[in-house]
Design an enzyme around this catalytic site. Structure first.
Site, short mmCIF file in Angstrom:
data_model
loop_
_atom_site.label_atom_id
_atom_site.label_comp_id
_atom_site.label_asym_id
_atom_site.label_seq_id
_atom_site.Cartn_x
_atom_site.Cartn_y
_atom_site.Cartn_z
N GLY A 1 44.61 43.07 38.62
CA GLY A 1 43.84 41.90 39.04
C GLY A 1 44.07 41.62 40.52
O GLY A 1 44.30 42.53 41.32
N SER A 2 44.07 40.32 40.85
CA SER A 2 43.99 39.92 42.27
C SER A 2 45.17 40.31 43.13
O SER A 2 45.06 40.33 44.35
CB SER A 2 43.77 38.42 42.37
OG SER A 2 42.52 38.11 41.82
N ILE A 3 46.35 40.57 42.53
CA ILE A 3 47.47 40.97 43.41
C ILE A 3 47.18 42.30 44.09
O ILE A 3 47.77 42.63 45.11
CB ILE A 3 48.84 41.01 42.68
CG1 ILE A 3 48.79 41.78 41.38
CG2 ILE A 3 49.39 39.63 42.45
CD1 ILE A 3 50.16 41.94 40.72
#
Lengths: 517, 107
Positions: free
Chosen positions: A238-240
């Site tokens: 995801g966003s990491i």
């Protein structure tokens, strides 16, 4: 001819605290053909062994000529059985592995089988070093069967195994596990992983995985809980993962921090699929896109970069290859080559979908930013000492490659500081220090429905402190939290607590070192 | 002459048997001591395990918090005390006065 056991080497933390020790305990076996009165033997042995009379009798009547009746039993029980002098029953001493810290660091240490062979973790990856070699001695016995020691002829000397010193610090490990347990409890999470790394050296200071198990009691541990999720499991980050888009975007000059990008009011249809933001953003600068974790803004940068350039950066950050950490069962994750990308891949790979990474890969990638653009090989085994305490192997930090220019890394630090100060990671603030990092809230892919789940998430935060002169990088990943699922609300507070206590501890250690010198 | 020869042989044989017996019994003694040494080394290892368990951070924190009432400081609190020399005498007495006024502590 007598066999003398070589004891398995110990495992210590970086300060020499014992994490795994071998002790010698008695084991009892029977040569069934020589046991004259089996019922009487079973009756007597059941008083000392943790087995019922019936079980012992069944073993004696099993038809096998050799059976173990009890392995690694208490010293006193062994002495009592020896004094019974039951024909056909022999007491021998065997080495047993003990983990004095119990569940602490279980996934890193691993465990051994009854035959003292490594099953998981460092016990498995360093098994050749840790294993001792049994020796042989020719000895003369007198008429009473006593060994006349002066006549010993050592035909092969026993060799104790080497001892391993890890980079793990027991105190940092304790802090990490305590805070991870607290987060799991607060959010009734299914599992969790946290890793703390020394940014300058790539040394792993702690690695915690939940659910845990006690390596002293393998019978009650299930196989799934023994898996070290930090290296043996890959998931969509995801966003990491947006730190790669940030690095590639700035390095390739396809954008800059102040460029304004339209974020489509939270919904953007690409290749008949919607890319959504959790808030309807209009115009955002690229800095704000990372700070507020806009999927649409990042996807647009990904599209500008194209598959080949983005793939090259992802590979350069270490995704799709093993980190080389000295742990058994490490997987390389999934990063498909650009030739296998679909039309939408250029948009969604940069937001951390269609890619699988291990927590170890993710923290190593983050460390690139903290370490002026250099990718370091993670170190877990600091040194190996032989049984005479001589150094036989020492592992120091190794640079794998320069991933981005140091100036780009500096600009990235500034943007990631903004995530904590102004963006989605406000709860990661560490009192008294500046922190930098990135939140992530990844929907889990449901294999049954072939769709992303609407209620199962992996909440993550990874960051480093102090932001301008980093000492430690921390990754916290919580699997399926309940009630709240945003990485900034679930994982970021855990990061903050681990960072605060670890820095306090490390500063105290540094102060003591300076004082003593 | 013969008599003396027999005596010498008998004494020689007795000495030989005595030495041999001594060698065997000393060997048995060494064997026992070796076994005892191995046992003591093992006890040492097991004591090490016990010590290690007693030193665990979890146990120490539990005792510090629950039995001794320790708490972690929320912030770093520093009080700079001037060095004790003639030049700083006035500054030191100032600190003393301040402590006496604020918390009632008298040196």
């Amino acid at each position: 001819m007598l066999e003398t056991p070589g004891i398995r080497g110990n495992i210590y933390d970086c300060k020499g605290r014992e994490l795994a020790i071998s002790i010698v305990l008695p084991s009892v076996y029977a040569i069934t053909g020589k046991v004259k009165d089996k019922e009487d033997a079973a009756e007597k042995l059941s008083r000392e062994l943790p087995e019922t009379r019936e079980n012992i009798l069944a073993k004696l009547n099993s038809g096998k000529s050799f059976v173990w009746l009890g392995r690694k039993i208490k010293d006193e029980a062994g002495r009592n059985i020896k004094s019974m002098k039951i024909p056909g029953i022999t007491v021998e001493r065997e080495s047993k592995r003990v983990y004095p810290r119990g569940r602490l660091l279980a996934h890193v240490l691993g465990a051994v089988s009854t035959d003292n062979k490594g099953l998981e973790g460092v016990e498995l990856s360093m098994n050749d070093r840790l294993s001792g070699e049994n020796g042989r001695v020719e000895a003369v016995k007198d008429a009473k069967g006593r060994i006349v020691s002066s006549d010993d002829i050592v035909t092969k000397p026993a060799k104790d195994g080497d001892s391993i010193y890890l980079t793990i610090d027991e105190m940092v490990q304790y802090i990490t596990e305590k805070e991870l347990d607290r987060t799991c409890q607060d959010f009734k999470a299914k599992g969790a992983v946290a890793v703390v790394m020394n940014t300058a050296t790539g040394e792993i200071l702690s690695m915690a995985v939940r659910p845990g198990y006690d390596p002293n009691d393998l019978k009650s541990a299930n196989q799934a809980s023994m898996k070290n999720q930090a290296v043996a499991s890959a998931y969509e980050p995801g966003s990491i993962f947006k730190i790669v888009a940030l690095a590639a975007g700035l390095s390739e000059k396809v954008t800059n921090e102040s460029e304004v990008i339209y974020c489509e009011n939270g919904k953007w249809e690409v290749y008949k699929r919607n890319i959504n933001d959790h808030i309807k953003y209009g115009n955002l600068t690229f800095r704000q896109i990372i700070e507020l974790s806009s999927n649409i803004g990042t996807a647009k940068i990904g599209q500008r970069l194209g598959p080949d350039r983005f793939y090259a950066y992802a590979r350069s950050f270490g995704f799709g290859e093993k980190t080389g950490v000295q742990l058994a069962g490490e997987v390389r994750g999934t990063l498909r080559e650009p030739a296998n990308w679909s039309g939408i891949s250029s948009y969604i790979v940069p937001i951390g979908q269609e890619i699988a990474a291990t927590p170890m890969q993710l923290i190593c990638a983050l460390n690139v930013v903290a370490n002026e653009g250099k990718l370091l090989k993670p170190v877990l085994v600091k040194s190996v000492m032989d049984c005479e305490n001589k150094l036989v192997q020492e592992n120091t930090s190794k640079q794998v490659r320069q991933v981005v220019d140091p100036l780009i890394a500096k600009r990235m630090v500034s943007v990631l500081k903004g995530v904590v100060e102004e963006g989605t990671g406000k709860e990661a603030v560490v009192e008294g220090y500046s922190a930098a990092g990135k939140t992530g809230t990844a929907q889990k892919f449901d294999n049954a429905t072939r769709k992303y789940s609407s209620d199962k998430y992996v909440s993550s935060f990874m960051g480093f402190v102090p932001a301008d002169k980093p000492k430690i990088a921390i990754l916290v990943s919580i699997d399926e939290p309940n009630k709240v699922y945003w990485g900034g609300s679930v994982a970021a507070p855990c990061f903050s607590r681990i960072a605060k206590q670890t820095l306090r501890y490390l500063e105290k250690e540094h102060y003591d070192l300076v004082k003593n010198n | 002459m013969k008599k003396w020869a027999v005596i010498v042989i008998v004494v020689g044989l007795i000495t030989y048997v005595w030495i041999s017996t001594q060698c065997v019994s000393t060997g048995i003694e060494i064997g026992k001591l070796k076994a005892r040494r191995a046992e003591l080394l093992n006890i040492n290892r097991m004591t090490g395990v016990e010590i290690s368990g007693l030193r665990s951070a979890e146990r120490v924190e539990k005792i510090a918090r629950n039995d001794l009432g320790f708490v972690l400081p929320e912030k770093y609190e520093n009080l700079t005390v001037p060095e004790k020399n003639d030049k700083d005498k006035s500054a030191l007495s100032g600190v003393k006065d301040w402590l006496a006024k604020t918390i009632g502590y008298v040196f």
